[in-house]
Design an enzyme around this catalytic site. Structure first.
Site, PDB file in Angstrom:
ATOM      1  N   CYS A   1     126.907  69.031 -24.787  1.00 29.69           N
ATOM      2  CA  CYS A   1     125.618  68.907 -25.466  1.00 29.69           C
ATOM      3  C   CYS A   1     124.487  69.427 -24.576  1.00 29.69           C
ATOM      4  CB  CYS A   1     125.414  67.456 -25.912  1.00 29.69           C
ATOM      5  SG  CYS A   1     124.073  67.209 -27.085  1.00 29.69           S
ATOM      6  N   ALA A   2     123.573  68.584 -24.174  1.00 32.05           N
ATOM      7  CA  ALA A   2     122.470  68.980 -23.302  1.00 32.05           C
ATOM      8  C   ALA A   2     122.888  69.006 -21.834  1.00 32.05           C
ATOM      9  CB  ALA A   2     121.296  68.017 -23.476  1.00 32.05           C
TER      10      ALA A   2
END
Length: 188
Positions: A102-103
């Site tokens: 994800c991030a």
């Protein structure tokens, strides 16, 4: 037994963290969940997890893999934590696996681990990964670097981690046990 560190910072993405921890433990991998803060850690949706350890106690241990769950707020905490950068660099220097979803690949970028490497992330973080060879596949493997995109890819990501740590047969067995999409489940 293979050993994995999963650091948890306040604001972590719950689906990603729990899926990673659960699937690795189903593969009989020893997972140490280490909070960046003392005590329980609250995720981005309010789910509270009690870590096995603190990062301070775990950071000097040797792990086969370090896996970073994403979540916007959690990732920002990881990016500001110098302990995380230090353990990621040490892990990479000794040839261990480093993984993020994800991030969280931005944390790897901040640590200088992505230059020229194939990587993916949540789409809105692509602009922060300019040193990397950015890909849009759900899970990207570049040697001992494994990245993935989002909560929706967490199961596939976790099964890929298992495949690289303990083998494809174990990964396929677990995928079948949890009725993962794209797996022939036979008469289950």
């Amino acid at each position: 037994m293979k050993r994995v560190l999963v650091p948890l910072a306040p604001g972590f993405e719950e689906i990603e963290a729990v899926t990673i921890i659960d699937i690795l433990r189903r593969a009989d991998v020893h997972v140490t969940v280490a909070g960046t803060v003392d005590g329980p850690v609250t995720g981005s949706r309010g789910v509270v997890i009690v870590p096995d350890s603190t990062l301070d106690r775990a950071e000097d241990s040797v792990f086969d893999m370090i896996v970073l769950p994403g979540g916007g707020p959690g990732t920002e905490h990881l990016r500001r934590d110098q302990r995380i950068a230090r353990i990621l660099k040490a892990q990479s220097d000794r040839g261990g696996y480093v993984a993020a979803i994800c991030a969280a690949p931005t944390v790897l970028g901040d640590a200088g681990l992505l230059t020229g490497r194939r990587v993916t992330s949540y789409p809105s973080y692509q602009s922060q990964l300019t040193a990397a060879d950015y890909r849009t596949e759900r899970v990207v493997v570049d040697g001992r670097l494994i990245t993935s995109r989002s909560p929706g890819t967490a199961l596939e990501f976790a099964l890929t981690l298992v495949e690289h740590l303990v083998g494809s047969a174990v990964s396929r067995r677990i995928a079948g046990d949890v009725l993962a999409l794209g797996v022939d489940h036979g008469s289950r």
